[in-house]
Structures are given as C-alpha cells and as structure tokens.
Design an enzyme around this catalytic site. Structure first.
Site, PDB file in Angstrom:
ATOM      1  N   HIS A   1       0.840  -1.210   0.000  1.00 45.68           N
ATOM      2  CA  HIS A   1       0.000   0.000   0.000  1.00 45.68           C
ATOM      3  C   HIS A   1       0.872   1.256   0.000  1.00 45.68           C
ATOM      4  CE1 HIS A   1      -4.083   1.744   1.358  1.00 45.68           C
ATOM      5  NE2 HIS A   1      -3.344   2.718   0.846  1.00 45.68           N
TER       6      HIS A   1
ATOM      7  N   HIS B   1       1.529   5.137  -1.970  1.00 44.84           N
ATOM      8  CA  HIS B   1       1.124   6.216  -2.894  1.00 44.84           C
ATOM      9  C   HIS B   1       2.394   6.913  -3.369  1.00 44.84           C
ATOM     10  CE1 HIS B   1      -3.184   6.077  -1.606  1.00 44.84           C
ATOM     11  NE2 HIS B   1      -2.642   5.648  -0.482  1.00 44.84           N
TER      12      HIS B   1
ATOM     13  N   ASN C   1      -4.843   6.837  -6.685  1.00 46.20           N
ATOM     14  CA  ASN C   1      -5.426   8.180  -6.483  1.00 46.20           C
ATOM     15  C   ASN C   1      -4.408   9.272  -6.778  1.00 46.20           C
ATOM     16  OD1 ASN C   1      -3.940   7.460  -4.210  1.00 46.20           O
ATOM     17  ND2 ASN C   1      -5.153   8.726  -2.831  1.00 46.20           N
TER      18      ASN C   1
ATOM     19  N   LYS D   1      -8.949  -0.638  -7.178  1.00 39.66           N
ATOM     20  CA  LYS D   1      -9.055   0.006  -5.869  1.00 39.66           C
ATOM     21  C   LYS D   1     -10.293   0.871  -5.857  1.00 39.66           C
ATOM     22  CE  LYS D   1      -7.730   1.756  -1.829  1.00 39.66           C
ATOM     23  NZ  LYS D   1      -6.596   2.572  -1.438  1.00 39.66           N
TER      24      LYS D   1
ATOM     25  N   HIS E   1      -6.191  -1.055   5.290  1.00 45.07           N
ATOM     26  CA  HIS E   1      -6.078  -0.348   6.578  1.00 45.07           C
ATOM     27  C   HIS E   1      -7.301  -0.405   7.492  1.00 45.07           C
ATOM     28  CE1 HIS E   1      -8.011   2.600   4.041  1.00 45.07           C
ATOM     29  NE2 HIS E   1      -6.898   3.069   3.517  1.00 45.07           N
TER      30      HIS E   1
ATOM     31  N   ASP F   1       0.691   2.326   3.808  1.00 46.54           N
ATOM     32  CA  ASP F   1      -0.115   3.452   3.318  1.00 46.54           C
ATOM     33  C   ASP F   1       0.762   4.712   3.217  1.00 46.54           C
ATOM     34  OD1 ASP F   1      -2.142   4.928   2.292  1.00 46.54           O
ATOM     35  OD2 ASP F   1      -3.470   4.780   4.014  1.00 46.54           O
TER      36      ASP F   1
ATOM     37  N   HIS G   1       3.123  14.076   1.486  1.00 42.23           N
ATOM     38  CA  HIS G   1       2.601  15.430   1.250  1.00 42.23           C
ATOM     39  C   HIS G   1       3.705  16.405   1.632  1.00 42.23           C
ATOM     40  CE1 HIS G   1      -1.564  14.013   0.876  1.00 42.23           C
ATOM     41  NE2 HIS G   1      -1.362  13.277   1.944  1.00 42.23           N
TER      42      HIS G   1
ATOM     43  N   GLY H   1      -2.537  11.722   5.705  1.00 41.60           N
ATOM     44  CA  GLY H   1      -1.520  10.703   5.442  1.00 41.60           C
ATOM     45  C   GLY H   1      -0.130  11.089   5.895  1.00 41.60           C
TER      46      GLY H   1
HETATM   47  O1  DOR Z   1      -4.213   9.036   5.018  1.00 40.76           O
HETATM   48  C1  DOR Z   1      -4.363   8.652   3.867  1.00 40.76           C
HETATM   49  N1  DOR Z   1      -3.697   9.216   2.823  1.00 40.76           N
HETATM   50  N2  DOR Z   1      -5.210   7.661   3.639  1.00 40.76           N
HETATM   51  C2  DOR Z   1      -5.517   7.265   2.400  1.00 40.76           C
HETATM   52  O2  DOR Z   1      -6.307   6.376   2.245  1.00 40.76           O
HETATM   53  C3  DOR Z   1      -4.964   7.972   1.226  1.00 40.76           C
HETATM   54  C4  DOR Z   1      -3.713   8.625   1.537  1.00 40.76           C
HETATM   55  C5  DOR Z   1      -3.263   9.605   0.473  1.00 40.76           C
HETATM   56  O3  DOR Z   1      -3.304   9.261  -0.711  1.00 40.76           O
HETATM   57  O4  DOR Z   1      -2.874  10.716   0.820  1.00 40.76           O
HETATM   58 ZN    ZN Z   2      -7.018   4.368   1.945  1.00 35.67          ZN
HETATM   59 ZN    ZN Z   3      -3.751   4.671   0.870  1.00 33.06          ZN
END
Ligand code: DOR
Ligand code: ZN
Ligand code: ZN
Length: 371
Positions: free
Chosen positions: A52, A54, A86, A132, A185, A248, A252, A263
């Site tokens: 998981h 990103h 995403n 997803k 999660h 996860d 950012h 996140g």
């Molecule tokens: O905290 C999160 N950030 N949860 C998620 O499911 C997505 C992720 C993100 O892409 O920033």
């Molecule tokens: Zn998520």
């Molecule tokens: Zn995620």
C-alpha cells in the site's frame, strides 16, 4: 551464484541454509559444499512487500515521484511495492495505466504492482493488481458512485478503502460472487470483529503501523486513528484475521499537512517498525514473515515469496538499535510521527533478484519488474 550461511525467516521459523541463485531466481535451497558469498549467519527476510504505497508523480511530483518513493522503499529493505491509483490525474483508464507502467519501468528502484481505480464503470484490460475503490473520503477525487454489485460480479480482485458500512457491503458481495477482496487499513475494533467472523479464503485484511501504534487524533490520516480499544483489537488479530502490514505511504509537503492533508510517509519505516515488534517480542518472527512477506507475496505475485523458482529477493538485517530521523528519508516527505523513536533492527544489505541493490550506504538501480 551461491549465497551461504543465511538465517532465513519464514512463517515456519528461522532456518539456516545456503541459497543457489540463477538468473535472479532461487534455484535451490540447502547445504552446499561449493564456495560462495558468506553471509555469516545473518538474519534474512525474503521478499519484503509493501502492498500500500502512494507514489504520486504525474502532476504531484513535488510531493513524491515513483523514483523517490521506490528508492525510499529499497533503502529500508522493501523489495516490492503495490501502488495506489489516487494520483493526479488518477489511474482510471487504460492509457493512463500504460503511462504509469512505463514510468515504473523506467524509474522504479524496486519491483512493483500497479492498482487501477474505477468510480462508476469498468473497462477490461489486464495488468493491474487490484481495482481500488474508495467508499469513504480520502486524498483525491475517486469516491465510488457506481453499482457495487455489478463491480463485484466481474470477479476482478478488489481493494477497498472504507469504513465498517462499506466493508460489510463488500464482504457480502465478495461472498456472493467469490470475488477476491483486500480490505485496506482496518482501524476499528468493530471492523476487525466483523472481519474475524465473516472472512474467508477470498478475503484478505491489512493494517498500517500507524493504526497499530498512534493515539487518536495524533495524526491526520484516513481512516482516522482509533482509540486504545481499537488498537488492542488490531494487535490481537495480527497474523490471525490480519494478513498484512502495509504502510499506506502517503507523502505530502509540510505546507499541505498544515492545511489538513491526510496521510504520512511510511515506506521507510514499515520494515524497521515491524522488525522492532519482532525483536521486542510483541510478535514472533514467524508472524512478522507472514505479515510483511509471505502473505503480501501470496496476494500479489506468484513470482515473489520464498521457495525454489521464486525471485531471489532478500533483506539482510541486524539486531542494532538506531533512532528514526525523517531528515534522512529518501522520500520527498521528510516528516514522521515516529521521529525520535529508538528501534531495534537495521537493514544491512538488500538483494533484488540476486543483485545487491543496497549495501547500507549506496543504492543501485537495476531494471525493475512488474511483479
Ligand atoms: O491518510 C491517507 N492518505 N489515507 C488514504 O487512504 C490515502 C492517503 C493519500 O493518498 O494521501
Ligand atoms: Zn485508503
Ligand atoms: Zn492509501
């Protein structure tokens, strides 16, 4: 190539062996008299996969890129990742999926799988790991608005971001159609108790280190961090109802975090934190191997895992204490709620398909593959 005197951690225990590697794959496991590279009895976790992650990139390369996220992964012993769709723009049609695949092929430092997303329809093509779906709010604009029954009827593997209501719906439909379902999660006692009752061989369950460790409201993440009773329920089901620990990893900028972005980065702390769980006896090494290696491998790739014919991916570790400092992250996201934590267990050497790709100091890029 012969790797000698490794102590390999699997769900069946820690076993001393030599490993014969040919063309990046495990050719044989045993005790061989030929000369080879001596690992001096080091502890080795095979095939560490973070299911998981990103990676951002495309229009958000200021947050993170495939290059920085996968370099971060390899630097801390993660040899395979699965990426979430995403992104901006989202990975929600075949052209973008192919673009994503090209990006990974060129830039990735570790092996990978790529997830695909749908919000209201399904186009058929091959190559993604999971569809997803997002049933509750999080980063991006991918809330699913279509017909869930129809989606599950296609019997393509589905990974879900949801609360208890959506989880219940998805479990019901997974049972109805025999569709594979990965519940991302889990965060509450209610969710884990429901899953304990209804889970079957088509359903897999994931938890993050932050949902296991951090108190409610201490970080802005989705799903929200739970209360003590939730964390206790999650710990109790590790290696039972819970099959996988995944990070996860959600990078950012600091500015965005101040404005409430959801996140935290995690791909560089997932193995160190879970190793610490094992060294401090919160879980066994056997359970550790199931959660971060064997089960993710079983779920996402027939090339990964530990056994003859599998990719020769090994993370050599040492029982040393160190202190987390996000300033040293390879991720562009240089903050962590685990900063300052003293962890037991460091990554010494990382081997991907038979090649040393990280020796603790330098990281080497090889051609990485779709798992
Ligand atoms: O905290 C999160 N950030 N949860 C998620 O499911 C997505 C992720 C993100 O892409 O920033
Ligand atoms: Zn998520
Ligand atoms: Zn995620």
């Amino acid at each position: 190539m012969l790797f000698k005197n490794l102590n390999v951690v699997t769900s069946r225990g820690i076993k001393n062996c030599d490993i014969l590697v040919e063309n990046g794959k495990i050719k044989d496991i045993g005790s061989f008299s030929a000369k080879g590279i001596d690992f001096n009895g080091s502890i080795v976790i095979p095939s560490v996969i973070d299911m998981h992650v990103h990676c951002r990139d495309f229009n958000q390369d200021y947050k993170e890129t495939v290059e920085t996220a996968t370099k971060a992964a390899i630097s801390k012993g993660v040899t395979g990742i699965v990426e979430m769709p995403n992104t901006s723009p989202p990975v929600n049609n075949e052209d973008i999926f192919e673009e994503r695949r090209t990006l990974f092929k060129e830039k990735s430092y570790c092996d990978y799988g790529i997830n695909f997303s749908v919000t209201d329809h399904l186009t058929f093509f091959d190559g993604y790991k999971f569809i997803k779906i997002f049933l509750t709010e999080t980063t991006g604009k991918l809330l699913f608005k279509g017909d869930l029954d129809k989606l599950f009827s296609h019997k393509k593997p589905i990974a879900v971001h949801s609360d208890i209501n959506g989880i219940k719906e998805c479990v019901k439909l997974s049972i109805k159609y025999g569709t594979k379902l990965h519940v991302c999660h889990v965060s509450t006692k209610e969710e884990i108790e429901f899953l304990k009752e209804y889970k079957n061989e088509n359903i897999t369950v994931e938890v993050t280190p932050h949902h296991l460790l951090l108190p409610k409201n201490s970080e802005n993440v989705k799903p929200d961090l739970g209360e003590k009773k939730d964390r206790e329920a999650l710990w109790k089901e590790l290696g039972k109802t819970i099959d996988v620990i995944a990070s996860d990893h959600a990078p950012h900028t600091e500015e965005e975090k101040k404005k409430g972005a959801y996140g935290i980065p995690g791909v560089e702390t997932i193995l160190p934190l879970t190793l610490d769980f094992a060294f401090r006896k919160k879980i066994s090494f056997e359970t550790l191997a199931s959660l971060i290696s064997e089960n993710p491998a079983k779920i996402v790739s027939d090339k990964k895992g530990f056994g003859i014919g599998k990719d020769a991916d090994f993370t050599v570790i040492e029982e040393k204490e160190w202190i987390v400092d996000s300033k040293n992250f390879y991720s562009k996201s240089k903050f962590s709620p685990f900063d300052g934590m003293k962890l037991k267990g460091t990554v010494k050497t990382v081997i991907l398909r038979g090649e040393i790709v990280c020796d603790g100091e330098t990281i080497k890029k090889i051609n990485c593959k779709d798992m």
